[in-house]
Every structure is written in C-alpha cells, then in structure tokens.
Design a protein around this motif. Structure first.
Motif, PDB file in Angstrom:
ATOM      1  N   GLU A 114       0.831  -1.211   0.000  1.00 41.18           N
ATOM      2  CA  GLU A 114       0.000   0.000   0.000  1.00 41.18           C
ATOM      3  C   GLU A 114       0.865   1.260   0.000  1.00 41.18           C
ATOM      4  O   GLU A 114       0.571   2.234  -0.683  1.00 41.18           O
ATOM      5  N   HIS A 115       1.960   1.231   0.744  1.00 39.12           N
ATOM      6  CA  HIS A 115       2.870   2.380   0.801  1.00 39.12           C
ATOM      7  C   HIS A 115       3.505   2.638  -0.570  1.00 39.12           C
ATOM      8  O   HIS A 115       3.562   3.784  -1.041  1.00 39.12           O
ATOM      9  N   GLN A 116       3.961   1.580  -1.256  1.00 36.95           N
ATOM     10  CA  GLN A 116       4.562   1.725  -2.586  1.00 36.95           C
ATOM     11  C   GLN A 116       3.541   2.222  -3.601  1.00 36.95           C
ATOM     12  O   GLN A 116       3.874   3.018  -4.477  1.00 36.95           O
ATOM     13  N   ARG A 117       2.294   1.773  -3.476  1.00 37.69           N
ATOM     14  CA  ARG A 117       1.242   2.201  -4.395  1.00 37.69           C
ATOM     15  C   ARG A 117       0.959   3.698  -4.243  1.00 37.69           C
ATOM     16  O   ARG A 117       0.794   4.420  -5.235  1.00 37.69           O
ATOM     17  N   ILE A 118       0.948   4.201  -3.017  1.00 38.98           N
ATOM     18  CA  ILE A 118       0.719   5.631  -2.779  1.00 38.98           C
ATOM     19  C   ILE A 118       1.872   6.441  -3.362  1.00 38.98           C
ATOM     20  O   ILE A 118       1.663   7.466  -4.033  1.00 38.98           O
TER      21      ILE A 118
END
Length: 140
Positions: A114-118
């Motif tokens: 989720e962090h990489q996607r943001i």
C-alpha cells in the motif's frame, strides 16, 4: 465565336484541369483513390509512405463495404480516420495509433504494498503535471 469554339475551349479547360498534379501532403487523395479502386486493382494501388503503418495495414485488410464507406465519406471524416481519432464513418473501425498510450500502463504494477502504491501515484501525478507544462525560455 461559334458553338464549336466554345466546346473546344471547354474541352481544353477540362484537359488542363485534369492534368494538374494534386498535392497530396497528408495522403487523403491517395487513400480515397485506394478505397475507390476495384478489388483486383488495390494490390497495385500505391499508398503514401507518410501514412501511419497501422492505417496502411487497416486499409489493406478491410472488406469492400468498409472501403466503400471511406470512399464516399466526407474529407473531414477521412482525415480523422487517417489521424486515428473517432471519425463516425459507419462500418469502419477506428485505428489506434502506435503512439497512443494503452490504459494498462497507467495502472500501478501488481505486487506493490500500500505504501509503494501511494508513492507510485504521487510520482505519476508529478510526472503528469511536468509533461503538460509549456516550454519557457529563461530570460538572460
């Protein structure tokens, strides 16, 4: 001035107008000539080299009904067909140019946290705004 003189002048004007070489910078006349040609004459009918390869392939693989629709369409719609934009010629598929970005490239790669996607979305937004900025020359 007699009737034969008028007819002769008319025929001379018609021949000279037919002898004028048409400038075919964007290939519309060649595409219309290709679409209006008989099925057996199409393989020998030249297409301009400046046409997009996707348009050339589409023209060579279309059926007679689609080619007839292009041949009878207004010039503006034929120009849109050649440019690869929606053209509204019934029975003729739209051409997707090679330089058009597919929708799949705009999605984040699979397997991201989720962090990489943001972070990916933020980076994509920053690059998108930079790509649309006009060029500004620095004043000396």
């Amino acid at each position: 001035m007699t009737k034969s003189d008028v007819v002769e002048d008319f025929l001379h004007a018609r021949r000279s107008a037919a002898a004028v070489h048409t400038l075919d910078r964007d290939g519309i006349d060649s595409v219309l000539r290709f679409c209006a040609a008989h099925r057996e004459d199409r393989p020998t009918t030249p297409l301009p080299k400046n046409l997009d390869p996707a348009v050339r392939v589409a023209l060579r693989t279309m059926d007679d009904a689609a080619l007839r629709a292009i041949a009878t369409a207004p010039i503006g719609k034929v120009r849109k067909f050649i440019d690869g934009v929606p053209h509204a010629i019934h029975g003729v598929p739209e051409i997707v140019k090679n330089n058009a970005a597919p929708e799949a490239e705009q999605l984040p790669p699979p397997g991201m946290t989720e962090h990489q996607r943001i972070l990916w979305k933020i980076k994509a937004q920053l690059e998108k705004t930079k790509a649309s900025e006009p060029f500004r020359a620095v004043k000396p």
